[in-house]
Design a protein around this motif. Structure first.
Motif, PDB file in Angstrom:
ATOM      1  N   ARG A 122       0.857  -1.197   0.000  1.00 32.69           N
ATOM      2  CA  ARG A 122       0.000   0.000   0.000  1.00 32.69           C
ATOM      3  C   ARG A 122       0.884   1.234   0.000  1.00 32.69           C
ATOM      4  NH1 ARG A 122      -3.163  -0.059   5.180  1.00 32.69           N
ATOM      5  NH2 ARG A 122      -1.049  -0.408   5.967  1.00 32.69           N
ATOM      6  N   VAL A 123       0.712   2.061  -1.024  1.00 35.66           N
ATOM      7  CA  VAL A 123       1.570   3.239  -1.160  1.00 35.66           C
ATOM      8  C   VAL A 123       0.739   4.430  -1.607  1.00 35.66           C
ATOM      9  CG1 VAL A 123       2.186   2.552  -3.525  1.00 35.66           C
ATOM     10  CG2 VAL A 123       3.640   4.164  -2.299  1.00 35.66           C
ATOM     11  N   ALA A 124       1.053   5.597  -1.036  1.00 37.47           N
ATOM     12  CA  ALA A 124       0.464   6.857  -1.481  1.00 37.47           C
ATOM     13  C   ALA A 124       1.571   7.662  -2.155  1.00 37.47           C
ATOM     14  CB  ALA A 124      -0.123   7.639  -0.304  1.00 37.47           C
ATOM     15  N   ALA A 125       1.235   8.371  -3.215  1.00 40.94           N
ATOM     16  CA  ALA A 125       2.269   9.080  -3.969  1.00 40.94           C
ATOM     17  C   ALA A 125       1.698  10.329  -4.618  1.00 40.94           C
ATOM     18  CB  ALA A 125       2.862   8.172  -5.048  1.00 40.94           C
ATOM     19  N   LEU A 126       2.573  11.300  -4.825  1.00 40.85           N
ATOM     20  CA  LEU A 126       2.205  12.462  -5.622  1.00 40.85           C
ATOM     21  C   LEU A 126       1.760  11.989  -6.999  1.00 40.85           C
ATOM     22  CD1 LEU A 126       5.306  14.682  -4.780  1.00 40.85           C
ATOM     23  CD2 LEU A 126       2.995  14.979  -3.881  1.00 40.85           C
ATOM     24  N   PRO A 127       0.748  12.632  -7.599  1.00 44.72           N
ATOM     25  CA  PRO A 127       0.262  12.171  -8.896  1.00 44.72           C
ATOM     26  C   PRO A 127       1.346  12.044  -9.956  1.00 44.72           C
ATOM     27  CG  PRO A 127      -1.264  13.760  -7.955  1.00 44.72           C
ATOM     28  CD  PRO A 127      -0.063  13.750  -7.053  1.00 44.72           C
ATOM     29  N   SER A 128       2.316  12.974  -9.964  1.00 45.47           N
ATOM     30  CA  SER A 128       3.372  12.911 -10.981  1.00 45.47           C
ATOM     31  C   SER A 128       4.188  11.634 -10.846  1.00 45.47           C
ATOM     32  CB  SER A 128       4.288  14.131 -10.880  1.00 45.47           C
ATOM     33  OG  SER A 128       4.849  14.251  -9.589  1.00 45.47           O
ATOM     34  N   ARG A 156      -2.523   5.115  -3.886  1.00 49.46           N
ATOM     35  CA  ARG A 156      -3.356   6.293  -3.658  1.00 49.46           C
ATOM     36  C   ARG A 156      -2.579   7.511  -4.142  1.00 49.46           C
ATOM     37  NH1 ARG A 156      -7.558   3.176  -3.014  1.00 49.46           N
ATOM     38  NH2 ARG A 156      -7.706   2.064  -1.020  1.00 49.46           N
ATOM     39  N   ASP A 157      -3.016   8.117  -5.236  1.00 52.15           N
ATOM     40  CA  ASP A 157      -2.341   9.326  -5.705  1.00 52.15           C
ATOM     41  C   ASP A 157      -3.041  10.539  -5.103  1.00 52.15           C
ATOM     42  OD1 ASP A 157      -4.500   8.543  -7.214  1.00 52.15           O
ATOM     43  OD2 ASP A 157      -3.729   9.283  -9.113  1.00 52.15           O
ATOM     44  N   ALA A 158      -2.233  11.419  -4.495  1.00 48.38           N
ATOM     45  CA  ALA A 158      -2.803  12.525  -3.723  1.00 48.38           C
ATOM     46  C   ALA A 158      -1.767  13.636  -3.595  1.00 48.38           C
ATOM     47  CB  ALA A 158      -3.221  12.037  -2.335  1.00 48.38           C
ATOM     48  N   ILE A 159      -2.232  14.805  -3.170  1.00 46.82           N
ATOM     49  CA  ILE A 159      -1.314  15.914  -2.937  1.00 46.82           C
ATOM     50  C   ILE A 159      -0.465  15.626  -1.703  1.00 46.82           C
ATOM     51  CG2 ILE A 159      -2.859  17.569  -4.046  1.00 46.82           C
ATOM     52  CD1 ILE A 159      -3.607  18.577  -1.251  1.00 46.82           C
ATOM     53  N   SER A 177       0.179  16.897   1.281  1.00 50.72           N
ATOM     54  CA  SER A 177      -0.347  16.853   2.646  1.00 50.72           C
ATOM     55  C   SER A 177      -1.200  15.606   2.875  1.00 50.72           C
ATOM     56  CB  SER A 177      -1.170  18.116   2.944  1.00 50.72           C
ATOM     57  OG  SER A 177      -2.256  18.237   2.022  1.00 50.72           O
ATOM     58  N   GLN A 178      -1.913  15.166   1.854  1.00 51.85           N
ATOM     59  CA  GLN A 178      -2.739  13.966   1.985  1.00 51.85           C
ATOM     60  C   GLN A 178      -1.882  12.705   2.052  1.00 51.85           C
ATOM     61  OE1 GLN A 178      -5.236  14.434  -1.441  1.00 51.85           O
ATOM     62  NE2 GLN A 178      -6.764  15.662  -0.360  1.00 51.85           N
ATOM     63  N   VAL A 179      -0.782  12.697   1.288  1.00 54.17           N
ATOM     64  CA  VAL A 179       0.140  11.560   1.356  1.00 54.17           C
ATOM     65  C   VAL A 179       0.674  11.410   2.776  1.00 54.17           C
ATOM     66  CG1 VAL A 179       2.372  10.662   0.593  1.00 54.17           C
ATOM     67  CG2 VAL A 179       0.808  11.680  -1.080  1.00 54.17           C
ATOM     68  N   VAL A 180       1.122  12.520   3.358  1.00 60.49           N
ATOM     69  CA  VAL A 180       1.651  12.494   4.723  1.00 60.49           C
ATOM     70  C   VAL A 180       0.582  12.007   5.700  1.00 60.49           C
ATOM     71  CG1 VAL A 180       2.432  13.967   6.625  1.00 60.49           C
ATOM     72  CG2 VAL A 180       3.417  14.246   4.351  1.00 60.49           C
ATOM     73  N   ALA A 181      -0.634  12.488   5.542  1.00 58.80           N
ATOM     74  CA  ALA A 181      -1.720  12.093   6.450  1.00 58.80           C
ATOM     75  C   ALA A 181      -2.011  10.601   6.347  1.00 58.80           C
ATOM     76  CB  ALA A 181      -2.973  12.905   6.139  1.00 58.80           C
ATOM     77  N   MET A 182      -1.968  10.043   5.135  1.00 63.13           N
ATOM     78  CA  MET A 182      -2.248   8.617   4.960  1.00 63.13           C
ATOM     79  C   MET A 182      -1.159   7.748   5.569  1.00 63.13           C
ATOM     80  SD  MET A 182      -4.107   8.107   1.254  1.00 63.13           S
ATOM     81  CE  MET A 182      -3.333   9.430   0.301  1.00 63.13           C
ATOM     82  N   LEU A 229       3.811   3.136   2.794  1.00 61.49           N
ATOM     83  CA  LEU A 229       4.847   4.026   2.277  1.00 61.49           C
ATOM     84  C   LEU A 229       4.210   5.213   1.588  1.00 61.49           C
ATOM     85  CD1 LEU A 229       7.113   1.252   0.718  1.00 61.49           C
ATOM     86  CD2 LEU A 229       7.781   2.716   2.635  1.00 61.49           C
ATOM     87  N   GLY A 230       4.931   6.324   1.575  1.00 62.16           N
ATOM     88  CA  GLY A 230       4.440   7.510   0.886  1.00 62.16           C
ATOM     89  C   GLY A 230       5.566   8.199   0.128  1.00 62.16           C
TER      90      GLY A 230
END
Length: 300
Positions: free
Chosen positions: A96-102, A127-130, A132-137, A145-146
C-alpha cells in the motif's frame, strides 16, 4: 488438558497406516511416545478413538467421525502456513503506497511491474494525492509508504530516501518564451500562469520562489490535475509550471517544457514511512525498488 497439533497428526497417521509401528516411524517418534500422544488426545476429548490389541488397530466409531474434521483442520492449517511463509518471504501480500500524482503516473508503474515480475502474487494499492494527503495517509497507517513533496519534518515519520524533482515551464511551442536562452524566475512574473491549487507541493514552490522577489503569481487559472493544466496551456490560456517527472509534459503535441534556471525551482521529494512501525516484507522489497528507481531518475 489441551489438544495439540502433534496429537492430531499422530492420530491421523495411525488411521492412515493402521499401525502404531509404521506411524511412529513416519513421525520419527518412539512407540511409547506415540502411545502417550494418543492417550493424551483421548483424555482431552473424553472419548476412545482407537481400539488396539496385539494384532491390529481399529478406529472407533467416534474416531471415524472425527477423521474428516481433523483432516480439514490440518489441511487448512498447512495451507495457512504456506501462505504465511510466502508472506514472510515477501513473495505474497499487498503493498500500500500513497504518492504524488506525478510519481504515481511516472515512476510507480515501472517499479510495480518490476516487483510483480519477481513475485507475481504481489498486489498493490496506490493512492495518488497531494503532498499533505500523502503524509496524512502514512501517519494514519492507511498506507505503508508515501512519496511526497516538500520538506518533511514530522516526528511521526521516518524519511527513507530524499531526492529532488526539477520544475519546468510548460508552454505552447510558438510561445515567445521559448526563444529565450535561459528562463529565470523574473520571466514568470508577468506571464499568465495556469497553476495547481494552493497546498500542492508544486504550488508551494512557485509561491515561495516569487515571494523572494516580493511578487505573487499572475494566476490565469487554478486546476487540480496536471493534465488539466496542460490542456489549459494547449488552449492558449497561459503557461504552467510542472515537475520534470510529470508525464503530462510529454504526451501533448505542440507543447514544450524547459527547465527554470533557478535553484528555488527544485522540489524536494521524499519516501516516508510511519516511525516505529515495521514494514511488511513485500513493502520492504518495494521500498528498495522504489529507492533504486528514484536514484536512476535523478541521474537521468
Amino acid at each position: 488438558m489441551e489438544i495439540t497439533l502433534r496429537q492430531i497428526r499422530a492420530f491421523l497417521a495411525i488411521v492412515q497406516l493402521r499401525s502404531f509401528t509404521r506411524a511412529a516411524a513416519m513421525l520419527h517418534l518412539s512407540q511409547p511416545a506415540l502411545t502417550v500422544q494418543i492417550r493424551n488426545l483421548e483424555a482431552a476429548l473424553g472419548v476412545r478413538l482407537l481400539d488396539r490389541d496385539n494384532r491390529a488397530v481399529e478406529v472407533t466409531r467416534v474416531g471415524l467421525e472425527l477423521v474428516p474434521v481433523l483432516q480439514r483442520t490440518i489441511g487448512d492449517l498447512d495451507a495457512a502456513l504456506v501462505d504465511l511463509r510466502e508472506i514472510g518471504a515477501g513473495r505474497r501480500g499487498t503493498v500500500r503506497v500513497a504518492a504524488l500524482p506525478s510519481f504515481a503516473a511516472s515512476l510507480l508503474p515501472d517499479v510495480i511491474v518490476t516487483c510483480r515480475r519477481a513475485n507475481p502474487a504481489l498486489a498493490f494499492v496506490v493512492r495518488d494525492a497531494i503532498a499533505s494527503q500523502v503524509v496524512a495517509m502514512v501517519r494514519s497507517e492507511d498506507v505503508d509508504l508515501g512519496i511526497t513533496g516538500g520538506v518533511v519534518a514530522d516526528a511521526e515519520l521516518d524519511v527513507l530516501h530524499e531526492t529532488t524533482d526539477q520544475l519546468c515551464l510548460v508552454f505552447q511551442e510558438a510561445h515567445p518564451i521559448g526563444r529565450k536562452r535561459r528562463i529565470g524566475l523574473r520571466d514568470l512574473v508577468d506571464l499568465p500562469l495556469v497553476l495547481t491549487n494552493p497546498g500542492t507541493s508544486v504550488r508551494d514552490v512557485i509561491d515561495a520562489a516569487l515571494m523572494t522577489i516580493g511578487r505573487t503569481p499572475t494566476v490565469a487559472c487554478e486546476v487540480t490535475y496536471m493534465m488539466s493544466a496542460v490542456a489549459m496551456v494547449r488552449a492558449g490560456l497561459g503557461v504552467t509550471v510542472l515537475p520534470r517527472s510529470a508525464r503530462e509534459t510529454r504526451v501533448e503535441r505542440g507543447i514544450r517544457a524547459r527547465a527554470i534556471d533557478d535553484p528555488a525551482f527544485a522540489r524536494p521529494v521524499v519516501l516516508v514511512k510511519k516511525k516505529g512501525r515495521t514494514l511488511p516484507p513485500a513493502s520492504l522489497a518495494f521500498r528498495d525498488a522504489c529507492i533504486a528507481a528514484m536514484r536512476r531518475a535523478l541521474r537521468s
